[in-house]
Scaffold this active site. Structure first.
Site, short mmCIF file in Angstrom:
data_model
loop_
_atom_site.label_atom_id
_atom_site.label_comp_id
_atom_site.label_asym_id
_atom_site.label_seq_id
_atom_site.Cartn_x
_atom_site.Cartn_y
_atom_site.Cartn_z
N PRO A 11 0.79 -1.23 0.00
CA PRO A 11 0.00 0.00 0.00
C PRO A 11 0.83 1.28 0.00
O PRO A 11 1.88 1.34 0.63
CB PRO A 11 -0.82 -0.10 1.29
N ASN A 12 0.30 2.24 -0.72
CA ASN A 12 0.82 3.61 -0.82
C ASN A 12 2.05 3.73 -1.72
O ASN A 12 2.49 4.84 -2.01
CB ASN A 12 1.12 4.21 0.57
N ARG A 19 5.10 10.84 -2.40
CA ARG A 19 4.82 10.56 -0.99
C ARG A 19 6.10 10.72 -0.16
O ARG A 19 7.07 10.00 -0.38
CB ARG A 19 4.34 9.11 -0.94
N TYR A 24 11.31 8.60 0.94
CA TYR A 24 11.28 7.57 -0.11
C TYR A 24 11.89 8.01 -1.43
O TYR A 24 11.99 7.21 -2.36
CB TYR A 24 9.83 7.12 -0.33
N ASN A 75 8.08 -5.73 -1.46
CA ASN A 75 8.06 -4.62 -0.50
C ASN A 75 6.61 -4.54 -0.01
O ASN A 75 5.76 -3.94 -0.66
CB ASN A 75 8.47 -3.30 -1.16
N ALA A 78 3.35 -1.06 4.54
CA ALA A 78 2.85 -1.12 5.91
C ALA A 78 2.37 -2.53 6.31
O ALA A 78 2.38 -2.87 7.50
CB ALA A 78 1.73 -0.11 6.10
N GLU A 99 12.84 -9.58 0.81
CA GLU A 99 12.06 -8.46 1.33
C GLU A 99 12.84 -7.16 1.11
O GLU A 99 14.04 -7.11 1.41
CB GLU A 99 11.83 -8.70 2.82
N HIS A 101 12.82 -2.86 1.63
CA HIS A 101 12.28 -1.59 2.13
C HIS A 101 13.16 -0.46 1.61
O HIS A 101 14.39 -0.54 1.73
CB HIS A 101 12.22 -1.56 3.66
N SER A 103 13.25 2.66 2.68
CA SER A 103 13.84 3.39 3.82
C SER A 103 14.48 2.39 4.78
O SER A 103 14.20 1.18 4.74
CB SER A 103 12.74 4.17 4.54
N ARG A 108 13.66 4.20 12.03
CA ARG A 108 12.38 4.91 12.11
C ARG A 108 11.60 4.48 13.36
O ARG A 108 12.18 3.94 14.29
CB ARG A 108 11.61 4.67 10.80
N ARG A 112 7.90 0.04 13.14
CA ARG A 112 8.44 -0.44 11.85
C ARG A 112 9.59 -1.42 12.04
O ARG A 112 10.12 -1.95 11.07
CB ARG A 112 8.92 0.74 11.00
C1 DQA Z 1 8.46 0.77 3.50
C2 DQA Z 1 8.60 0.96 5.00
C3 DQA Z 1 7.27 0.71 5.70
O1 DQA Z 1 7.41 0.88 7.10
C4 DQA Z 1 6.23 1.71 5.20
O2 DQA Z 1 4.98 1.45 5.79
C5 DQA Z 1 6.14 1.76 3.73
C6 DQA Z 1 7.33 1.62 2.92
C7 DQA Z 1 9.76 1.13 2.75
O3 DQA Z 1 9.85 0.78 1.58
O4 DQA Z 1 10.64 1.78 3.31
O5 DQA Z 1 5.07 2.03 3.18
O6 DQA Z 1 8.19 -0.60 3.23
#
Ligand code: DQA
Length: 149
Positions: A11-12, A19, A24, A75, A78, A99, A101, A103, A108, A112
């Site tokens: 998501p997102n 964003r 990011y 990825n 959340a 996996e 990420h 960031s 953080r 997370r």
């Molecule tokens: C994320 C890190 C997650 O905590 C966050 O909710 C994201 C992006 C990252 O790519 O750094 O949406 O997965």
């Protein structure tokens, strides 16, 4: 023979580039897909690239991948921190799972720092920006080749 790798985004991540760019970056998900396709071609991987804001869709793609693919780069965004269902789906897969990420989640908020997906992932990349995706593809290609050798 080329291998198939699913690159799945949670998501997102459709808003990548717009964003929170201080976290990011400014590259969009389309840029990430283009980077992945370029590197995948060199690695002789076929990429299936998806993003969804819906947990069930990601689970359905994992089910599809377990029948048709040789690896997953994910990825989960959340859902990383919340989804036992995505972990359960990944646990049905016998191929390499990496996996990613963008960031550094460990730098953080505390919520997370825990990842359900890491209980299954063969490797985790965090904090390398969007470069993490192509690094993960290199690694998944190596793991797939080692497995098939
Ligand atoms: C994320 C890190 C997650 O905590 C966050 O909710 C994201 C992006 C990252 O790519 O750094 O949406 O997965």
């Amino acid at each position: 023979m080329s291998r198939v790798v699913y690159v799945l985004n949670g998501p997102n991540l459709n808003l990548l580039g717009k964003r929170q760019p201080h976290i990011y970056g400014y590259e969009t998900l389309a840029d990430v897909e283009a980077d992945c396709r370029r590197v995948a071609a060199d690695l002789k991987l076929d990429i299936v690239f998806h993003q969804s804001n819906r947990e069930y869709e990601i689970i359905d793609w994992i089910h599809e991948a377990r029948e048709t693919a040789d690896g997953i780069v994910i990825n989960p965004a959340a859902f990383t921190h919340t989804s036992v269902a995505i972990l359960d789906a990944l646990n049905t897969c016998e191929f390499p799972v990496l996996e990613v990420h963008i960031s550094n989640v460990h730098k953080r908020e505390a919520f997370r720092h825990h990842s359900y997906v890491s209980l299954r992932a063969d490797g985790v990349i965090a904090g390398f920006g969007v470069q993490g995706y192509t690094l993960a593809l290199q690694r998944v290609a190596k793991l797939i080749n080692e497995k098939k050798a």
